[in-house]
Design an enzyme around this catalytic site. Structure first.
Site, short mmCIF file in Angstrom:
data_model
loop_
_atom_site.label_atom_id
_atom_site.label_comp_id
_atom_site.label_asym_id
_atom_site.label_seq_id
_atom_site.Cartn_x
_atom_site.Cartn_y
_atom_site.Cartn_z
N ASP A 9 0.53 3.06 0.57
CA ASP A 9 1.02 2.25 1.67
C ASP A 9 2.05 3.09 2.43
OD1 ASP A 9 1.75 -0.30 3.09
OD2 ASP A 9 3.63 0.10 2.05
N ALA A 10 2.25 2.79 3.71
CA ALA A 10 3.17 3.60 4.51
C ALA A 10 4.56 3.00 4.60
CB ALA A 10 2.59 3.79 5.92
#
Length: 229
Positions: A9-10
């Site tokens: 995930d960012a």
């Protein structure tokens, strides 16, 4: 089955989502924000996430940049900052250039050196993600940056997680999925990923159908975990 791909995930995982408000509060003339920025950052993130979930349920999709701006508007109003157009513009500009956590580059480099595929799987729009990756100098350390815009719905919809196998050729069992969002880690585990929850704040585990098998306080141990699995 060995881990073939490490997928991250960012926002909140690789990139510090509080960095925009913190940086703006440290700038000259921002004394009012300096006293409020932690509250603003918290509400901004909460509303941003809530709007992704609600839009996924209702089918009324908008890209993550629009959702981010909507969340900021609510946060600014809640903090008594509504109507400050210059501050709003500055916060949004800073959000495009969020700092990566300090261990990120070294961690990704170690994964690449071990021959693993590295990728982002994010709610972020392609333009947002490209800006964040470029600002942090991570482009050469990532094999793919995958946005939910390919399917037009936000996580945790299963079609988003399915993008990993479609784009990278790695099955869920061959994928280590890493997220700082407890709900994302749980839902990724339920999908079938081998999952690490990066629980920087020491939060309790979400009560959801899936449960990540691994929990850590930061990302520094990801290369060793990928090797051990």
């Amino acid at each position: 089955m060995p881990v073939k791909a490490c997928v991250f995930d960012a926002y909140g995982t690789l990139f510090d989502v509080a960095a925009a408000a913190r940086a703006a509060a440290a700038e000259p003339g921002a004394e009012r924000l300096a006293a409020l920025w932690p509250k603003l950052a918290e509400i901004w993130r909460l509303k941003q996430l809530q709007y992704t979930w609600l839009r996924a349920v209702t089918g009324d999709h908008a890209d993550f940049w629009a959702v981010t701006a909507d969340g900021l508007d609510v946060a600014m109003e809640a903090c008594g900052l509504a109507g400050d157009a210059a501050l709003r513009a500055r916060l949004l500009a800073l959000y495009r250039e969020l700092e990566a956590y300090p261990e990120v580059a070294e961690m990704l480099a170690a994964l690449k050196a071990a021959g693993r595929t590295t990728a982002i799987l994010s709610n972020g729009s392609p333009e947002m993600l490209d800006a964040a990756v470029a600002n942090a100098g991570l482009a050469d350390l990532l094999d793919a940056v995958i946005s939910v815009e390919e399917v037009g719905v936000f996580k945790p919809h299963a079609s988003v997680y399915a993008l990993v196998e479609r784009r990278l050729g790695a099955s869920p069992a061959e994928t280590l999925f890493v997220s700082s969002n407890g709900w994302d880690a749980c839902c990724g585990a339920a999908f079938g990923f081998r999952t690490l929850w990066v629980n920087r704040a020491g939060d309790p585990m979400d009560r959801l159908p899936g449960r990540p098998a691994h929990v850590a306080r930061d990302l520094s141990g990801v290369p060793a975990l990928a090797t051990a699995l």
